[in-house]
Structure formats: C-alpha cells, structure tokens
Motif scaffolding. Structure first.
Motif, PDB file in Angstrom:
ATOM      1  N   VAL A 144       2.035  30.905  -1.515  1.00 41.48           N
ATOM      2  CA  VAL A 144       2.195  30.180  -0.249  1.00 41.48           C
ATOM      3  C   VAL A 144       1.149  29.059  -0.244  1.00 41.48           C
ATOM      4  CG1 VAL A 144       2.022  30.336   2.262  1.00 41.48           C
ATOM      5  CG2 VAL A 144       3.017  32.228   0.952  1.00 41.48           C
ATOM      6  N   ALA A 145       1.621  27.851  -0.062  1.00 34.85           N
ATOM      7  CA  ALA A 145       0.757  26.678  -0.257  1.00 34.85           C
ATOM      8  C   ALA A 145      -0.397  26.650   0.733  1.00 34.85           C
ATOM      9  CB  ALA A 145       1.569  25.408  -0.129  1.00 34.85           C
ATOM     10  N   GLY A 146      -1.593  26.450   0.200  1.00 36.63           N
ATOM     11  CA  GLY A 146      -2.770  26.368   1.051  1.00 36.63           C
ATOM     12  C   GLY A 146      -3.164  24.951   1.398  1.00 36.63           C
ATOM     13  N   ARG A 147      -2.512  23.969   0.739  1.00 39.71           N
ATOM     14  CA  ARG A 147      -2.878  22.586   1.006  1.00 39.71           C
ATOM     15  C   ARG A 147      -1.699  21.670   0.691  1.00 39.71           C
ATOM     16  NH1 ARG A 147      -7.753  20.113   1.813  1.00 39.71           N
ATOM     17  NH2 ARG A 147      -7.975  17.922   1.206  1.00 39.71           N
ATOM     18  N   ALA A 148      -1.521  20.637   1.491  1.00 39.49           N
ATOM     19  CA  ALA A 148      -0.481  19.635   1.251  1.00 39.49           C
ATOM     20  C   ALA A 148      -0.958  18.299   1.799  1.00 39.49           C
ATOM     21  CB  ALA A 148       0.837  20.035   1.917  1.00 39.49           C
ATOM     22  N   TRP A 149      -0.430  17.218   1.230  1.00 35.57           N
ATOM     23  CA  TRP A 149      -0.915  15.877   1.565  1.00 35.57           C
ATOM     24  C   TRP A 149       0.236  14.895   1.535  1.00 35.57           C
ATOM     25  CZ3 TRP A 149      -0.607  11.472  -1.392  1.00 35.57           C
ATOM     26  CH2 TRP A 149      -1.416  10.386  -1.037  1.00 35.57           C
ATOM     27  N   ALA A 150       0.198  13.893   2.379  1.00 33.75           N
ATOM     28  CA  ALA A 150       1.223  12.849   2.390  1.00 33.75           C
ATOM     29  C   ALA A 150       0.607  11.520   2.781  1.00 33.75           C
ATOM     30  CB  ALA A 150       2.335  13.204   3.366  1.00 33.75           C
ATOM     31  N   GLN A 151       1.188  10.441   2.258  1.00 29.84           N
ATOM     32  CA  GLN A 151       0.789   9.097   2.654  1.00 29.84           C
ATOM     33  C   GLN A 151       1.962   8.423   3.351  1.00 29.84           C
ATOM     34  OE1 GLN A 151      -0.293   5.688  -0.143  1.00 29.84           O
ATOM     35  NE2 GLN A 151      -2.300   6.192   0.729  1.00 29.84           N
ATOM     36  N   VAL A 152       1.663   7.747   4.453  1.00 29.35           N
ATOM     37  CA  VAL A 152       2.691   7.194   5.326  1.00 29.35           C
ATOM     38  C   VAL A 152       2.488   5.689   5.490  1.00 29.35           C
ATOM     39  CG1 VAL A 152       3.845   7.428   7.559  1.00 29.35           C
ATOM     40  CG2 VAL A 152       2.577   9.370   6.599  1.00 29.35           C
ATOM     41  N   ASP A 153       3.560   4.927   5.326  1.00 26.66           N
ATOM     42  CA  ASP A 153       3.557   3.493   5.560  1.00 26.66           C
ATOM     43  C   ASP A 153       4.289   3.212   6.869  1.00 26.66           C
ATOM     44  OD1 ASP A 153       3.543   0.556   3.946  1.00 26.66           O
ATOM     45  OD2 ASP A 153       5.146   0.781   5.418  1.00 26.66           O
ATOM     46  N   VAL A 154       3.635   2.473   7.779  1.00 24.37           N
ATOM     47  CA  VAL A 154       4.231   2.165   9.084  1.00 24.37           C
ATOM     48  C   VAL A 154       4.257   0.653   9.271  1.00 24.37           C
ATOM     49  CG1 VAL A 154       4.106   2.522  11.575  1.00 24.37           C
ATOM     50  CG2 VAL A 154       3.281   4.304  10.024  1.00 24.37           C
ATOM     51  N   ARG A 155       5.394   0.136   9.762  1.00 25.51           N
ATOM     52  CA  ARG A 155       5.511  -1.299  10.059  1.00 25.51           C
ATOM     53  C   ARG A 155       6.035  -1.458  11.486  1.00 25.51           C
ATOM     54  NH1 ARG A 155       4.643  -4.294   4.855  1.00 25.51           N
ATOM     55  NH2 ARG A 155       4.187  -2.517   3.493  1.00 25.51           N
ATOM     56  N   VAL A 156       5.367  -2.304  12.266  1.00 28.36           N
ATOM     57  CA  VAL A 156       5.785  -2.525  13.654  1.00 28.36           C
ATOM     58  C   VAL A 156       5.737  -4.011  13.984  1.00 28.36           C
ATOM     59  CG1 VAL A 156       5.023  -0.247  14.448  1.00 28.36           C
ATOM     60  CG2 VAL A 156       3.436  -2.169  14.519  1.00 28.36           C
ATOM     61  N   ARG A 157       6.584  -4.411  14.929  1.00 28.27           N
ATOM     62  CA  ARG A 157       6.650  -5.813  15.325  1.00 28.27           C
ATOM     63  C   ARG A 157       5.825  -6.135  16.565  1.00 28.27           C
ATOM     64  NH1 ARG A 157      13.173  -6.778  14.925  1.00 28.27           N
ATOM     65  NH2 ARG A 157      13.303  -7.069  12.648  1.00 28.27           N
ATOM     66  N   SER A 158       5.406  -5.123  17.303  1.00 24.30           N
ATOM     67  CA  SER A 158       4.711  -5.385  18.562  1.00 24.30           C
ATOM     68  C   SER A 158       3.544  -4.426  18.752  1.00 24.30           C
ATOM     69  CB  SER A 158       5.676  -5.242  19.741  1.00 24.30           C
ATOM     70  OG  SER A 158       6.064  -3.891  19.903  1.00 24.30           O
ATOM     71  N   ARG A 159       2.633  -4.833  19.590  1.00 18.89           N
ATOM     72  CA  ARG A 159       1.492  -3.968  19.898  1.00 18.89           C
ATOM     73  C   ARG A 159       1.942  -2.745  20.692  1.00 18.89           C
ATOM     74  NH1 ARG A 159      -0.435  -9.184  19.971  1.00 18.89           N
ATOM     75  NH2 ARG A 159      -2.165  -9.579  18.548  1.00 18.89           N
ATOM     76  N   ALA A 160       3.025  -2.892  21.446  1.00 17.81           N
ATOM     77  CA  ALA A 160       3.552  -1.743  22.192  1.00 17.81           C
ATOM     78  C   ALA A 160       4.018  -0.662  21.225  1.00 17.81           C
ATOM     79  CB  ALA A 160       4.703  -2.181  23.089  1.00 17.81           C
TER      80      ALA A 160
END
Length: 394
Positions: free
Chosen positions: A255-271
C-alpha cells in the motif's frame, strides 16, 4: 530632427529595407551562437556577443548593469541617453529551448524570404528587430526617448534570475515593448497566467495482501485529488488544469506510502486565479491517516488587456497601417516576461517581434521581409514617446 508627431514610418521602413542584408547577416550570427537555457558557458558567450554587437550598432551606453545568472543566464540592462524622462524599455531573452549541438544538424538557413534555425523565431529575430529599429530612428533623423534595453538569459525556464531585474527595470517605464514572436503577425495583448504546483501525499504503508486495512494509500488519495483538479477545467473561461507528472509507491504488493504529482494551470483572469487558489487550499485526504501538501505557485501572473496595452496596440496598428499592413491582436495561452510587466500596471506591447512560426519546433522560421516591417513599426511606437523626453528638457 523630426518630432514624434512627424514620425515617417515609410522612411523608417525604406531605410531598414535598404539594410536588409545586414539584418539577415546579424540574425545569422546570433542564431549561430547556441544559447540553451541550461548551459551557462554558452549563454555567457552569447551575451558577450550581444553586448558587443549592440555597441557596434547603437553606440555607447550611458549606463550598464549586469546581474549574474549563476547556473542560469545572466541579465543585462543597457541604457541609452536620456534626460530624466520615463524610459521606453525594450525587453527580450537570448536563451532558447534548443540543446547544444542542434546547429550541427539544423544550421541557420536562408531560403528566399524565409530564415530558419534554432531560436530564430523565439526570439532572436526579435532582438535583431529591436536594435535595428533604434538604429533606424537615429539614421532617419527622428527623435528617440530614453531607452532601456533588457536582455535576459532564463526566460525559457521561468525567469528565476531575471524576474526581479525585469520588475526593477520596468517599474518607471513609460512603455515596455516585448520582442517575442507574433501570433501569426498579430500582437499579443493578453496572456494567460501560469501556475506550477506540486502535490505530495503521504500515506501509511502496509502489506497489500496480508493486512491492507492497516495501510492508507497515498496513490488512492492522489488519484482523488487528480480528479478534483481536472474538474476545475473550464473551457468557457479559458482555464486549463493539467496533472502532467505523477509518481508514487514502492511495489505492487505494498500500500503506497507516498505519491507525488506536478500540475500546470493556465488562467485568463485574476478571478480565475483566485478560484484555483481556493480549490487548491480546499484539497484534503479522505483518510485521516494520510496527509497532503501543496507547494509551488504562480510562475507568471495574468496579463489582461488593459487600457495601456490597448493604447500601445493602437499606436502599433496605426504605424503598420501607414505601411499598408494590418497587425491585429491575439490572446494566447503561453506566458512571457510581459506578464511580469503587466502585473506592475505598466503599459506593455507584447508580440511585436518576428513574423513566423514554429516556436520550440523543428519548423521554426521567420519572414525576412517582415524583419524590416516590424522593426519600423516598433521604432515608430518608440519614437512616439520622444515628446515626453523633449518636454522634460524644456
């Protein structure tokens, strides 16, 4: 000397067109110097060449500032004669995504009206246009405002060294022109903000066959988080959330004791930026024995089309119109150092660089006739700010 209201774009273009062979030769020399973002020695050699070349083309500077890049490319700021008025900043990067050795199999090539080679579009042609545009102003009798030329060597990796240099250099600017390549000829008047986040999940290891109930799977928790993140995608607002890298576990029967992910986010507005921040903060694990930690942040802020950006675009469009050209505007998903400038509230004109295609791709190329056209348009925009310079000296 011609004042800003008398800028003769056709004269600028004619002079630049008459020097087309020199522009093409300068571009060839610059592309012939490999400047990958991960090679400090090659970057230093490229910057040395650039500084010497700028001096040959534009003459002596009034001020020079170098910020050492360490493991990355250095940032160089060159200032040209002014009288205390707000400067116009010309911003560009000399690093490329292409690794050392690429030129051996893909050299700089001129074929008719097209030039190709690694980094020619992103963005070495833009640097050539910036310098020759300033040269054209001087040689056609036009006034020029104080100018600050900012050359950075780490844009392709997020500008870790040059960001504070850029922000300092642009904070007092009347306008900033970013010589990134155009969007099929169009100016880039809006860019998405970019966030790079890392999720680290810690669980509890156990034997997957003998006593799985004693474990808390980090992979299970990460999978739930990935689904929650991908649910944040919104085509209507232009928001994209992509989990592009994942790692986890030690063996299939643990049963995995550790996991990791990298996420790329792109948005057009500050909202939308705020919405994503809130969603990331709300992420949690279902199993109380597991934990989730979020690192990273917004690498580049949103560049929204402001009144200042619109006004600069209008100046460029008017100048192009006098050459019988139409530029147009585009909102793009990629980010640039222009994002940092826009966040300061300073008017920025991005995508004023080369006309071509193939950034980061093997078909990277630029239009040779457009070198003179875009340099003339940029020069006309720069020249418009000479009025403030003249008044400051009165």
């Amino acid at each position: 000397m011609k004042g800003p209201a008398e800028i003769d774009v056709r004269a600028l273009h004619d002079w630049l067109s008459a020097h087309r062979d020199l522009l093409v030769a300068d571009l060839g020399e610059l592309v012939g110097l490999e400047t990958p973002s991960d090679d400090p020695a090659l970057l230093a050699r490229g910057l040395d060449w650039l500084e010497t070349w700028v001096g040959e083309r534009l003459g002596a500077t009034t001020r020079r500032s170098l910020t050492a890049g360490g493991r990355h490319g250095s940032a160089l700021v060159l200032e040209f004669a002014g009288d205390g008025a707000a400067p116009v900043v010309l911003l560009g990067h000399y690093d490329t995504v292409w690794p050392a050795g690429t030129l051996a199999e893909w050299p700089y090539t001129v074929d008719g009206d097209t030039a190709s080679g690694p980094g020619v579009f992103d963005m070495k042609a833009g640097l050539v246009q910036a310098v020759w545009g300033l040269r054209a102003l001087a040689h056609t009798g036009h006034e020029a405002p104080p100018v600050r030329l900012v050359l950075t060597g780490d844009e392709e990796i997020g500008s870790p060294v040059s960001r504070p240099v850029i922000e300092r250099a642009c904070a007092d600017a009347a306008a900033v022109l970013v010589f990134e390549g155009s969007a099929s000829g169009a100016l880039k008047t809006a860019r998405k903000g970019v966030g790079i986040f890392e999720l680290t999940v810690t669980g509890r290891e156990a034997h997957a066959g003998l006593e799985p109930e004693k474990g808390a799977s980090a992979i299970d928790e990460l999978a739930r988080a990935v689904l929650a993140l991908h649910a944040l995608n919104d085509r209507e607002t232009g928001t994209s959330v992509n989990v592009g890298l994942v790692r986890g576990g030690t063996a299939s029967n643990v049963v995995a004791g550790r996991a990791w992910a990298q996420v790329d986010v792109r948005v057009r507005s500050r909202a939308e930026e705020s919405r994503i921040d809130a969603a990331l903060t709300a992420l949690s694990t279902r199993d109380s024995r597991a934990g989730l930690r979020i690192a990273g942040g917004w690498n580049r802020p949103v560049m929204e089309r402001s009144e200042g950006i619109a006004a600069l675009a209008a100046l460029a469009e008017a100048a192009a119109g006098r050459l019988g050209r139409t530029l147009g505007e585009a909102a793009v998903g990629g980010a640039s150092d222009g994002n940092f400038v826009a966040a300061l509230g300073v008017a920025v004109l991005d995508g004023i660089g080369a006309v071509g295609d193939g950034a980061h791709a093997r078909h990277e190329h630029v239009s040779i006739p457009a070198l003179a056209e875009r340099a003339a348009v940029a020069a006309a925009v720069i020249g418009r700010f000479a009025r403030d310079s003249r008044r400051a000296g009165e």
